[in-house]
Every structure is written in structure tokens, then in C-alpha cells.
Design a protein around this motif. Sequence first.
Motif, PDB file in Angstrom:
ATOM      1  N   LEU A   1       0.818  -1.216   0.000  1.00 37.08           N
ATOM      2  CA  LEU A   1       0.000   0.000   0.000  1.00 37.08           C
ATOM      3  C   LEU A   1       0.849   1.263   0.000  1.00 37.08           C
ATOM      4  CD1 LEU A   1      -2.808  -1.034   2.523  1.00 37.08           C
ATOM      5  CD2 LEU A   1      -2.964  -0.916   0.035  1.00 37.08           C
ATOM      6  N   LYS A   2       2.097   1.162   0.487  1.00 38.47           N
ATOM      7  CA  LYS A   2       2.998   2.315   0.505  1.00 38.47           C
ATOM      8  C   LYS A   2       3.904   2.375  -0.721  1.00 38.47           C
ATOM      9  CE  LYS A   2       3.272   2.042   5.579  1.00 38.47           C
ATOM     10  NZ  LYS A   2       4.190   1.820   6.737  1.00 38.47           N
ATOM     11  N   ASP A   3       3.812   1.377  -1.569  1.00 32.10           N
ATOM     12  CA  ASP A   3       4.696   1.277  -2.734  1.00 32.10           C
ATOM     13  C   ASP A   3       4.101   2.069  -3.902  1.00 32.10           C
ATOM     14  OD1 ASP A   3       6.340   0.590  -4.813  1.00 32.10           O
ATOM     15  OD2 ASP A   3       6.389  -1.551  -4.324  1.00 32.10           O
ATOM     16  N   PRO A   4       4.743   3.161  -4.329  1.00 33.44           N
ATOM     17  CA  PRO A   4       4.174   3.964  -5.431  1.00 33.44           C
ATOM     18  C   PRO A   4       4.134   3.219  -6.755  1.00 33.44           C
ATOM     19  CG  PRO A   4       6.395   4.707  -4.888  1.00 33.44           C
ATOM     20  CD  PRO A   4       6.008   3.731  -3.828  1.00 33.44           C
TER      21      PRO A   4
ATOM     22  N   ARG B   1       1.030   2.856  -9.473  1.00 36.55           N
ATOM     23  CA  ARG B   1       1.229   3.176 -10.888  1.00 36.55           C
ATOM     24  C   ARG B   1       0.844   1.988 -11.749  1.00 36.55           C
ATOM     25  NH1 ARG B   1       6.888   5.652 -12.613  1.00 36.55           N
ATOM     26  NH2 ARG B   1       5.908   7.456 -11.612  1.00 36.55           N
ATOM     27  N   ALA B   2       1.196   0.787 -11.297  1.00 35.23           N
ATOM     28  CA  ALA B   2       0.855  -0.419 -12.047  1.00 35.23           C
ATOM     29  C   ALA B   2      -0.655  -0.610 -12.132  1.00 35.23           C
ATOM     30  CB  ALA B   2       1.511  -1.642 -11.403  1.00 35.23           C
ATOM     31  N   VAL B   3      -1.355  -0.363 -11.025  1.00 36.14           N
ATOM     32  CA  VAL B   3      -2.821  -0.475 -11.030  1.00 36.14           C
ATOM     33  C   VAL B   3      -3.415   0.534 -12.011  1.00 36.14           C
ATOM     34  CG1 VAL B   3      -4.915  -0.193  -9.653  1.00 36.14           C
ATOM     35  CG2 VAL B   3      -2.946  -1.383  -8.687  1.00 36.14           C
ATOM     36  N   GLY B   4      -2.900   1.776 -11.976  1.00 36.25           N
ATOM     37  CA  GLY B   4      -3.383   2.796 -12.906  1.00 36.25           C
ATOM     38  C   GLY B   4      -3.134   2.427 -14.349  1.00 36.25           C
ATOM     39  N   ASN B   5      -1.953   1.858 -14.649  1.00 38.24           N
ATOM     40  CA  ASN B   5      -1.647   1.434 -16.013  1.00 38.24           C
ATOM     41  C   ASN B   5      -2.550   0.296 -16.462  1.00 38.24           C
ATOM     42  OD1 ASN B   5       0.395   3.321 -16.377  1.00 38.24           O
ATOM     43  ND2 ASN B   5       2.013   1.930 -15.724  1.00 38.24           N
ATOM     44  N   ASP B   6      -2.843  -0.618 -15.544  1.00 36.70           N
ATOM     45  CA  ASP B   6      -3.747  -1.716 -15.883  1.00 36.70           C
ATOM     46  C   ASP B   6      -5.123  -1.184 -16.252  1.00 36.70           C
ATOM     47  OD1 ASP B   6      -2.769  -4.438 -15.871  1.00 36.70           O
ATOM     48  OD2 ASP B   6      -2.160  -4.097 -13.813  1.00 36.70           O
TER      49      ASP B   6
ATOM     50  N   ASP C   1      11.619   3.799 -16.551  1.00 40.31           N
ATOM     51  CA  ASP C   1      11.330   4.301 -15.190  1.00 40.31           C
ATOM     52  C   ASP C   1       9.996   3.811 -14.651  1.00 40.31           C
ATOM     53  OD1 ASP C   1      13.727   5.747 -15.312  1.00 40.31           O
ATOM     54  OD2 ASP C   1      12.730   7.475 -16.215  1.00 40.31           O
ATOM     55  N   ASN C   2       9.662   2.559 -14.910  1.00 38.90           N
ATOM     56  CA  ASN C   2       8.436   1.942 -14.404  1.00 38.90           C
ATOM     57  C   ASN C   2       7.156   2.615 -14.893  1.00 38.90           C
ATOM     58  OD1 ASN C   2       9.561  -0.163 -12.637  1.00 38.90           O
ATOM     59  ND2 ASN C   2      10.332   1.557 -11.423  1.00 38.90           N
ATOM     60  N   THR C   3       7.252   3.413 -15.948  1.00 43.22           N
ATOM     61  CA  THR C   3       6.067   4.125 -16.423  1.00 43.22           C
ATOM     62  C   THR C   3       5.067   3.211 -17.117  1.00 43.22           C
ATOM     63  OG1 THR C   3       7.310   4.713 -18.416  1.00 43.22           O
ATOM     64  CG2 THR C   3       7.201   6.361 -16.652  1.00 43.22           C
ATOM     65  N   THR C   4       5.508   2.034 -17.574  1.00 45.76           N
ATOM     66  CA  THR C   4       4.590   1.085 -18.208  1.00 45.76           C
ATOM     67  C   THR C   4       4.381  -0.161 -17.351  1.00 45.76           C
ATOM     68  OG1 THR C   4       6.420   0.064 -19.436  1.00 45.76           O
ATOM     69  CG2 THR C   4       5.231   1.864 -20.521  1.00 45.76           C
ATOM     70  N   GLN C   5       4.755  -0.060 -16.103  1.00 45.01           N
ATOM     71  CA  GLN C   5       4.618  -1.209 -15.210  1.00 45.01           C
ATOM     72  C   GLN C   5       3.151  -1.554 -15.000  1.00 45.01           C
ATOM     73  OE1 GLN C   5       6.627  -3.898 -14.106  1.00 45.01           O
ATOM     74  NE2 GLN C   5       7.965  -2.319 -13.269  1.00 45.01           N
ATOM     75  N   VAL C   6       2.822  -2.835 -15.091  1.00 46.01           N
ATOM     76  CA  VAL C   6       1.494  -3.326 -14.739  1.00 46.01           C
ATOM     77  C   VAL C   6       1.645  -4.321 -13.594  1.00 46.01           C
ATOM     78  CG1 VAL C   6       0.483  -2.948 -17.020  1.00 46.01           C
ATOM     79  CG2 VAL C   6       1.607  -5.129 -16.522  1.00 46.01           C
ATOM     80  N   MET C   7       0.533  -4.698 -12.998  1.00 43.14           N
ATOM     81  CA  MET C   7       0.609  -5.550 -11.809  1.00 43.14           C
ATOM     82  C   MET C   7       1.290  -6.884 -12.109  1.00 43.14           C
ATOM     83  SD  MET C   7      -3.030  -4.875  -9.852  1.00 43.14           S
ATOM     84  CE  MET C   7      -4.050  -5.077 -11.312  1.00 43.14           C
ATOM     85  N   GLY C   8       1.008  -7.463 -13.264  1.00 39.74           N
ATOM     86  CA  GLY C   8       1.621  -8.745 -13.598  1.00 39.74           C
ATOM     87  C   GLY C   8       3.126  -8.655 -13.774  1.00 39.74           C
ATOM     88  N   SER C   9       3.600  -7.602 -14.446  1.00 41.98           N
ATOM     89  CA  SER C   9       5.046  -7.450 -14.659  1.00 41.98           C
ATOM     90  C   SER C   9       5.766  -7.120 -13.354  1.00 41.98           C
ATOM     91  CB  SER C   9       5.310  -6.367 -15.700  1.00 41.98           C
ATOM     92  OG  SER C   9       4.798  -5.113 -15.284  1.00 41.98           O
TER      93      SER C   9
END
Length: 301
Positions: free
Chosen positions: A63-66, A70-75, A248-256
Motif C-alpha cells: 500500500l505504501k509502494d508507489p 502506478r501499475a494499477v493505474g496502467n492496468d 522508469d516503471n512508467t509502463t509497469q502493470v501488476m503482472g510485470s
Amino acid sequence: MTTSSKRWKRSLFIASFILPTFVFFCLFTVYPVVQALQKSLYDWSGMSENSTFIGLDNFKDMLKDPIVWRAVGNDYFLVAGKVIGIMCLATFFAVALTRFKQRGSGFFRAIFFIPNVISVVVIGVLWNFIYNPQIGFLNAFLSLFTDEKVDITWLGFPKHTIWMLLPPTIWAGIGFYMILMIAAIVNIPASYYEAANIDGAGQWSQFRHITLPLIWEQIKVSIINIVITTLNGSFVIVQLMTNGGQPDNTTQVMGSYLYRMAFQQYHFGYGAAIGVLILIVSLVTTLLLQRIMRQETVEMQ
């Protein structure tokens, strides 16, 4: 043969079909979920048998991990983009190939369906080549309209790279859902359209008042399927095209991110917690969608 004996044989016959599926479902779905829930409560590297029970600490850290947020938002961004893009294009092509009786419609159906028989890995490699700044097709095509060679790094801009993932994922899904829409449209009685033509209704009016309401159930199923497959299956395309969420993790999704934490950084307990988050997000999103679309169905009726 008594009535109770007939019922028993009928129940046994039905169970013989249900039981194998139920066993596989428990083995490959329920058991992994239970294991993920258990491992998420431990600090475990995944490389040894030693693990430490830490309770909900993995979830608190998550919950504290930005990057998680970001991954949830990208998903959700990919979900929204795919639902809009795939459903609009799939419905458009389905209507065009059925209502307007285009010549060679079977050929076009096969062409649109080709991406669905191609491996996701092949699709990722293909679109990496299309986006390649030196030898890619996209830059070469744009160069035809300019005096200088176009040299755009399509997958290198942090704020725009996530947008570049939409074309390949939409392209890969159009054919399958187009076939589903075609199957729904051809089952609409032709007499409905004949009556509309007699009343002077145009093509748009016929689509809005006849086609759309009568294929709405198929649209709902398709939307829910797109949402579920995107929330659970965006990992492969992200891993192939952006090297696991770069830049820079801008395309990170929950699975990756799960893959990175569990199998690259060997924080398996934290990865299991992310897996639980994927399950919760998918379940909540699906239930909300079903509720919203149920209300839409009532309003359309």
C-alpha cells in the motif's frame, strides 16, 4: 425402473461430466489461489525452504509502494483503452461485413482473425520492429510525407510509452470479438430490418434501435472478458515491448511487477501479495461492471 433409480442415473451421468472439470478447476485455480494467500503472509525468497511469518506486512508495504499504484493505474488505462478500441472497431467491422454484404467478407474475417492465432510473443516482436526508430515501418511510413527521415523513439518517452502499447493489444483482439459480434448479428431476424426500411429508418437508426439492443448481451460478455484478460494478461506484452515496465516503471502493470519482485528480486512473499491484489482488483472490477451493465440493460428495455 423406478423414478428414484432414473434420477440417480441421471445425476450420475451429469456428475461424470462435471466432476473432471471441477477437479481440474480446484487443482489449477483454487489450490494456487490458496497457496498465494498463504505465501503472501510470509517473508520468503522462493529459493529456499526458510520463510518467516510476517502477517500482513507485505500488504502494508504494498500500500505504501508507489510502483504498485502506478501499475494499477496502467492496468486500468489499458483496460479502458482496449474496451473502447476493441469493441468499437469489432462492432463496426462486424456490422460492415454482415449488414452491408460486402464482397469477400469471408476473406476479411480471416484477415482480421489472424492475430488471434499468432503467439503473443510474435505480436510483441512484430510491434517492436514496427516501432523501431531506425528500421521500423512506422518511421519509414511517416518519412514518406517529410523531406527528412523521421527518427522517433516511440517506446522511449516515459509519459507516452504506455499509449504505444494500446495499438498492438487492440489489433490483437479485434478479430476474435468481431467474430462474436457477427455471430450475434446474423441471428437477428431480417424481418426487423425490413420493417425498419419500410418505416424509413436509416442505417444509423437501425443500428441504434435494432442491432445494438439485440447484441447487447454479447457486448456485455465481451467487455467483461476483455477486462479480465487485460488485468491478468498484460504482463507478456509489457515484458516484451518495454523490458518489464521501462522506462522508469512508467509502463509497469501488476503482472510485470509481480514477476520482477518474485522472480528477479526473489521477494516471493511480496510477489504473492501482488498476486492477491490482482485477484481482488479483478473480482471487484468484474462485479461492478456486471452491476453497471445490468442497470444499462434495464434502461435499454
